[in-house]
Motif scaffolding. Structure first.
Motif, PDB file in Angstrom:
ATOM      1  N   ARG A  55      -3.333   0.830  -3.120  1.00 21.95           N
ATOM      2  CA  ARG A  55      -2.547   0.847  -3.090  1.00 21.95           C
ATOM      3  C   ARG A  55      -2.128   2.240  -4.173  1.00 21.95           C
ATOM      4  O   ARG A  55      -1.449   3.372  -4.240  1.00 21.95           O
ATOM      5  CB  ARG A  55      -1.555  -0.013  -4.131  1.00 21.95           C
ATOM      6  CG  ARG A  55       0.084   0.011  -4.320  1.00 21.95           C
ATOM      7  CD  ARG A  55       0.710  -1.247  -4.947  1.00 21.95           C
ATOM      8  NE  ARG A  55      -0.149  -1.420  -6.023  1.00 21.95           N
ATOM      9  CZ  ARG A  55       0.332  -2.544  -6.488  1.00 21.95           C
ATOM     10  NH1 ARG A  55       0.988  -3.750  -5.900  1.00 21.95           N
ATOM     11  NH2 ARG A  55      -0.077  -3.408  -7.244  1.00 21.95           N
TER      12      ARG A  55
ATOM     13  N   CYS B 205      -1.411   3.950   5.053  1.00 20.96           N
ATOM     14  CA  CYS B 205      -1.781   2.875   4.930  1.00 20.96           C
ATOM     15  C   CYS B 205      -3.123   2.802   5.442  1.00 20.96           C
ATOM     16  O   CYS B 205      -4.077   2.199   4.619  1.00 20.96           O
ATOM     17  CB  CYS B 205      -0.636   1.654   5.128  1.00 20.96           C
ATOM     18  SG  CYS B 205      -0.971   0.885   5.341  1.00 20.96           S
TER      19      CYS B 205
ATOM     20  N   VAL C 194       0.649  -1.524   0.176  1.00 20.95           N
ATOM     21  CA  VAL C 194       0.340  -0.015  -0.178  1.00 20.95           C
ATOM     22  C   VAL C 194       0.880   1.490   0.141  1.00 20.95           C
ATOM     23  O   VAL C 194       0.880   1.873  -0.985  1.00 20.95           O
ATOM     24  CB  VAL C 194      -0.863   0.142   1.026  1.00 20.95           C
ATOM     25  CG1 VAL C 194      -1.558   1.174   0.876  1.00 20.95           C
ATOM     26  CG2 VAL C 194      -1.862  -1.208   1.294  1.00 20.95           C
TER      27      VAL C 194
END
Ligand SMILES: Nc1ncnc2c1ncn2[C@@H]1O[C@H](COP(=O)(O)OP(=O)(O)OP(=O)(O)O)[C@@H](O)[C@H]1O
Length: 259
Positions: A168, A132, A113
């Motif tokens: 991501r 994240c 991520v």
């Protein structure tokens, strides 16, 4: 308020007479189309009609393919994305991409991520943890993975991997998200979750997706574009396109007569 409405109504992406050649082969024959902010648009059409090729022009992914040449123009916001001065790395941050096969890196969920941020030089651990968590929550996968952030992303199911891949992309705060058949490798339950996720994301993002699944286009897309043999045949509100298309070819395709 009025300003917000005005901005939402403006085209965020505008391609004009865009032609793309693989060597001498003209794969796109002068595509002119406009996508508005905060809408989901589906690109549909039979195999080989140029949907993925067009999608890839929007973040210059075709630059990575040898012998590709492009004429015409695509403007995103104020930026002519094929102008020599355009910074392609910045463009790809602005215009993120999710692929057909979930493609997590062979790292932990956390490292997947925050990958883009780390590449951009971010070292602050607290900041990376915050991004994240935010991105995984936005991608509706936080509850599934919050207790195993440091386990390999490859240990997740295909549907979970795809949502981590979406997280991501979200981590670098794009404006536009391109998805190339994002659910075609997934089971129906994972597909539903991704579709719900896309619907929840459109408040903040502009989404363009290639899909072979007509039901998917009608469930999630505000607008649908029908491509055929490198031409854009029709682009309209999804409801209009499916109920009352302007062109016979569109009618033939959506009623399953070819493709
Ligand atoms: N890298 C490439 N080199 C040469 N020709 C290509 C390349 N990629 C695609 N093409 C050709 O360009 C045309 C459009 O392909 P594209 O993959 O964009 O279609 P598509 O509508 O996305 O198809 P599908 O639904 O099967 O993914 C096809 O004729 C294809 O063979």
């Amino acid at each position: 308020m009025y300003q917000d409405i005005l901005v939402k109504k403006m085209a965020l992406i505008k391609s004009t007479d865009l032609k793309l050649y693989y060597g001498k082969f003209e794969a796109l024959h002068g595509i002119s189309i406009e996508f508005k902010k905060n809408q989901i648009s589906a690109l549909i059409g039979p195999s080989g009609c140029g949907k993925s090729t067009y999608l890839r022009t929007l973040n210059r992914m075709n630059d990575l393919i040898p012998n590709v040449s492009i004429t015409g123009e695509t403007v995103i916001g104020e930026t002519d994305i094929y102008a020599p001065s355009t910074n392609v790395t910045e463009l790809r941050k602005r215009v993120g991409m999710v692929f057909q096969q979930p493609n997590p890196f062979p790292f932990s969920i956390f490292e997947n991520v925050v990958y883009g941020l780390k590449i951009a030089g971010e070292k602050d651990k607290a900041k990376l943890e915050e991004v994240c968590e935010r991105s995984l929550k936005e991608a509706a996968i936080w509850d599934d993975v919050k207790d195993k952030l440091h386990s390999s992303a490859l240990g997740l199911s295909g549907g979970q991997q795809q949502r981590v891949c979406i997280a991501r992309v979200l981590a670098v705060k794009p404006e536009i998200i391109l998805l190339d058949e994002p659910t075609s490798a997934l089971d129906p339950i994972s597909t539903n979750k991704i579709e719900d996720l896309l619907l929840s994301m459109k408040e903040h993002y502009t989404i363009i997706m290639v899909t072979h699944n007509m039901h998917q286009a009608s469930r999630v897309a505000d607008m649908t574009a029908f491509f055929l043999q490198g031409n854009l045949i029709e682009f309209d509100k999804t409801t209009k396109m499916f109920l009352n298309p302007e062109h016979q070819e569109t009618q033939d395709y959506i009623s399953g007569r070819f493709g």
